[in-house]
Motif scaffolding. Sequence first.
Motif, PDB file in Angstrom:
ATOM      1  N   TYR A 240       0.788  -1.304  -0.210  1.00  0.00           N
ATOM      2  CA  TYR A 240      -0.279   0.289   0.416  1.00  0.00           C
ATOM      3  C   TYR A 240       1.183   1.584   0.312  1.00  0.00           C
ATOM      4  CZ  TYR A 240      -2.837   3.516   2.301  1.00  0.00           C
ATOM      5  OH  TYR A 240      -3.944   5.244   1.530  1.00  0.00           O
ATOM      6  N   TYR A 243       2.159   2.988  -3.421  1.00  0.00           N
ATOM      7  CA  TYR A 243       0.809   4.500  -3.100  1.00  0.00           C
ATOM      8  C   TYR A 243       1.594   5.569  -3.201  1.00  0.00           C
ATOM      9  CZ  TYR A 243      -4.042   6.852  -3.691  1.00  0.00           C
ATOM     10  OH  TYR A 243      -4.850   7.656  -4.133  1.00  0.00           O
ATOM     11  N   SER A 268     -10.275   9.336  -4.828  1.00  0.00           N
ATOM     12  CA  SER A 268      -9.531   8.078  -4.448  1.00  0.00           C
ATOM     13  C   SER A 268      -9.619   8.512  -3.185  1.00  0.00           C
ATOM     14  CB  SER A 268      -8.338   7.608  -4.356  1.00  0.00           C
ATOM     15  OG  SER A 268      -7.582   7.130  -5.411  1.00  0.00           O
ATOM     16  N   PHE A 299      -7.235  -4.749  -5.218  1.00  0.00           N
ATOM     17  CA  PHE A 299      -6.011  -3.821  -5.204  1.00  0.00           C
ATOM     18  C   PHE A 299      -4.197  -3.882  -5.955  1.00  0.00           C
ATOM     19  CE2 PHE A 299      -2.650  -3.851  -2.511  1.00  0.00           C
ATOM     20  CZ  PHE A 299      -2.110  -2.419  -1.591  1.00  0.00           C
ATOM     21  N   ALA A 302      -4.150  -2.651  -9.374  1.00  0.00           N
ATOM     22  CA  ALA A 302      -4.124  -1.292  -9.985  1.00  0.00           C
ATOM     23  C   ALA A 302      -2.575  -1.428 -10.680  1.00  0.00           C
ATOM     24  CB  ALA A 302      -4.384  -0.805  -8.960  1.00  0.00           C
ATOM     25  N   SER A 319      -6.556   2.095 -12.983  1.00  0.00           N
ATOM     26  CA  SER A 319      -6.025   1.361 -12.228  1.00  0.00           C
ATOM     27  C   SER A 319      -5.778   2.407 -10.542  1.00  0.00           C
ATOM     28  CB  SER A 319      -4.621   2.115 -12.634  1.00  0.00           C
ATOM     29  OG  SER A 319      -4.129   1.009 -13.509  1.00  0.00           O
ATOM     30  N   PHE A 323      -7.721   0.392  -7.315  1.00  0.00           N
ATOM     31  CA  PHE A 323      -6.954   0.643  -5.977  1.00  0.00           C
ATOM     32  C   PHE A 323      -7.789   0.457  -5.010  1.00  0.00           C
ATOM     33  CE2 PHE A 323      -4.496   3.301  -3.201  1.00  0.00           C
ATOM     34  CZ  PHE A 323      -3.895   2.204  -2.770  1.00  0.00           C
ATOM     35  N   THR A 384       1.809  -6.847  -7.488  1.00  0.00           N
ATOM     36  CA  THR A 384       1.000  -7.084  -7.733  1.00  0.00           C
ATOM     37  C   THR A 384       1.194  -8.626  -7.487  1.00  0.00           C
ATOM     38  OG1 THR A 384       1.012  -6.034 -10.328  1.00  0.00           O
ATOM     39  CG2 THR A 384      -0.536  -8.376  -9.437  1.00  0.00           C
TER      40      THR A 384
END
Length: 416
Positions: A240, A243, A268, A299, A302, A319, A323, A384
């Motif tokens: 995470y 991001y 987002s 998730f 993305a 994407s 997410f 991924t």
Amino acid sequence: MNERASDGVLAAIRATPASIRYLLGGMLLNQLGAFVQSFLLLYLVHRGVSAELAGVGLVAYAVGAIIGSALGGELAHRLGTRVTIGLAMAASGPLVALIPLLSGPGTFWLVVLDVGLAGLVTQAYRPAASVMLAELMPEKFQVMSFSMMRIALNAGAAGAALLATVFIAVNWDLLFYVDGATAVLYSLLAFSLLPNVVAPPEEEPAPGETASRGSAYGVLARDGRFLMYLAAVFIGTLVYAQYTVALPLKIVADGLSTDLYSFVLATSGIVLITCELKITSYIVKWPPSLAVFLGHVVFGLAFLGWGLSSGNAAVVIISAALFTGGLMMSGPTMFARPAKVPARYRARYLGVTSSITGLAQALGPILGVLAWTALGTVFFPVLTVLAVVTGVLAWGGIKVKPEPKAEPVVTSEAVA
């Protein structure tokens, strides 16, 4: 009333006890003034500290937060939820307000100590808040209550970003004075309005044993499924974090405007705040293992999309939708997992979970920059794969062995 309506968002809101409303309102208020983690680096540089040394301040805050999360779980178990939240916030306020007085090249190590202590006490309230959600919210809405908590935190963070621009324009020091004031106000609200939920006693040791068979940390260490869950939390949080690390680096490398990244962040955040509770009202009807597994797969897709975007802004935005959707599918169920353990262990399980999350949050940006430097775009399919691995671990780790529910002790009438 049909079943769908009785399990929906409005039903969950109506079923929320007043004490939980006060708790979430206090969390929102506190988050509106939470500027240390986001602005400490820029503030210290503004006060003449080098960027390298300013980074040490952030590390100190992260280390304090990791220790504070575990300590908060222990305090919530021993002292109760209201006392833990009230004391943590009462200590946080003065420590944060001292940052402007201690900042500068000549007093740098004092501010590092102060920031570390601030991180410790500020994060100590989180396990106690989660215990209250688990104990006082009707069981059928428990997962949705953790969605409410995520919304309160995200809404507060979004508001804080806007308020920060106003305070900085007036005086940078206001960031920390307001932060300290909101913490103290939350402390007062906690002592005035929240009940004190105390865990039931642990099991006594059998004759001849030197330690309780029910000791929370011993039980946790033998709880294979929960260890799988902790592994999922750790890896998932590392992923995470990219991001806010790998994605902006990729956008810049592709020659796209940084405005695109700002748009993705803002959009987002708005979607999470406005849609997560409604999405959760449907997701809770799924088997929990399926929700967390599919959420992490979506998730993860993305990151694959971002890796293949090759300068295409539309792919970046699509994407980002994946997410956000994946987070809404898996997040509330993942957050609620430690709350499913017996009440006599719950606070400590939550404290350990918060510490693992904090450790991953601290390591994520560092590992992300190193991996991006070494792998470049190849880093994204790796993320991924890691997201799918997280989903598999979460699939197994989210399951809870049913046990008779031990009732907590509540020492206040303010639970209606």
